[in-house]
Design an enzyme around this catalytic site. Structure first.
Site, PDB file in Angstrom:
ATOM      1  N   GLY A  12     -13.905  -1.023   7.050  1.00 52.57           N
ATOM      2  CA  GLY A  12     -13.808  -2.426   6.692  1.00 52.57           C
ATOM      3  C   GLY A  12     -13.216  -2.605   5.306  1.00 52.57           C
TER       4      GLY A  12
ATOM      5  N   LYS B  82     -11.997   3.445   2.262  1.00 59.01           N
ATOM      6  CA  LYS B  82     -11.128   4.207   3.157  1.00 59.01           C
ATOM      7  C   LYS B  82      -9.869   4.709   2.459  1.00 59.01           C
ATOM      8  CE  LYS B  82      -9.364  -0.075   5.181  1.00 59.01           C
ATOM      9  NZ  LYS B  82     -10.134  -0.912   4.265  1.00 59.01           N
TER      10      LYS B  82
ATOM     11  N   SER C 165       2.644  -2.698   2.413  1.00 62.46           N
ATOM     12  CA  SER C 165       2.373  -4.066   1.968  1.00 62.46           C
ATOM     13  C   SER C 165       3.596  -4.715   1.353  1.00 62.46           C
ATOM     14  CB  SER C 165       1.248  -4.076   0.930  1.00 62.46           C
ATOM     15  OG  SER C 165       1.043  -5.404   0.466  1.00 62.46           O
TER      16      SER C 165
ATOM     17  N   HIS D  53      -3.470   0.632  -6.917  1.00 59.36           N
ATOM     18  CA  HIS D  53      -3.158   1.774  -6.048  1.00 59.36           C
ATOM     19  C   HIS D  53      -2.154   2.703  -6.737  1.00 59.36           C
ATOM     20  CE1 HIS D  53      -5.110   1.466  -2.118  1.00 59.36           C
ATOM     21  NE2 HIS D  53      -5.032   0.163  -2.231  1.00 59.36           N
TER      22      HIS D  53
ATOM     23  N   ASP E 119      -3.835   4.643  -9.546  1.00 61.64           N
ATOM     24  CA  ASP E 119      -4.792   5.636  -9.076  1.00 61.64           C
ATOM     25  C   ASP E 119      -4.124   6.921  -8.571  1.00 61.64           C
ATOM     26  OD1 ASP E 119      -6.902   3.992  -9.689  1.00 61.64           O
ATOM     27  OD2 ASP E 119      -7.249   3.319  -7.626  1.00 61.64           O
TER      28      ASP E 119
END
Length: 184
Positions: free
Chosen positions: A14, A19, A40, A56, A59
């Site tokens: 979710g 994830k 995206s 993202h 990271d």
């Protein structure tokens, strides 16, 4: 500790389940060349989504090569057909959204991706959202998207050697399933 390797892995969960972080760590723990396939689209004016995308990027370390591809992930898989490469596709839900938004034939694109995934020597890790465990959406369009996402996840799970669900940051191995077959 028992380990299980696989060339293809689906990671589902979710929103904010952990994830993507799990999938990234799984890839980084490998000796392979790392390619992050970002599905995206970047919407102008959407500061919150831009911040998510930047996080993202921040990271990921210098081992990562990034490819932004909203539609033709089958082409990306074919172009990087190498047993020393892992492709982290994040995420299938946004990819599906892009296909629907551009009114593209879903089964053609899904089938093309599944074919490319079956034929490649590269390692593939796919992140996808589990959207079917919440309330029933009130909008027909959102219900249709939820149904498409559920079917896509089923197809990806069938095609992948390993399926992991992440809940509360904890990975749960769904496939392969070493549990005995249930019978009545």
């Amino acid at each position: 500790m028992k380990t299980h390797s696989a060339r293809t892995t689906l990671v589902v969960g979710g929103a904010r389940s952990g994830k993507s972080a799990f999938a990234q760590t799984l890839c980084e723990d490998s000796p392979f060349n790392l390619i992050y396939v970002a599905t995206s689209p970047v919407f102008s004016g959407d500061k919150e989504m831009a911040a998510r995308i930047q996080k993202h990027k921040d990271d990921r370390g210098p081992r990562w090569q990034a490819i932004e591809e909203e539609i033709a992930i089958d082409r990306v898989v074919k172009e990087h057909d190498n047993a020393e490469t892992v492709l982290l596709i994040d995420c299938a839900t946004l990819w599906l959204n892009n296909l629907i938004y551009h009114d593209l034939p879903l089964q053609d694109h899904v089938g093309g991706f599944l074919d490319a995934m079956a034929e490649t020597h590269a390692h593939i890790v796919i992140v996808s959202n589990e959207v079917g465990q919440g309330i029933v959406p009130s909008s027909p369009q959102v219900r249709q998207f939820r149904d498409h996402q559920g079917r896509l996840n089923q197809q990806l799970a069938k095609a992948c050697e390993r399926v992991v669900e992440v809940r509360c940051g904890l990975p749960l191995l769904l496939k392969p399933n070493d549990q005995p077959k249930l019978v009545l």
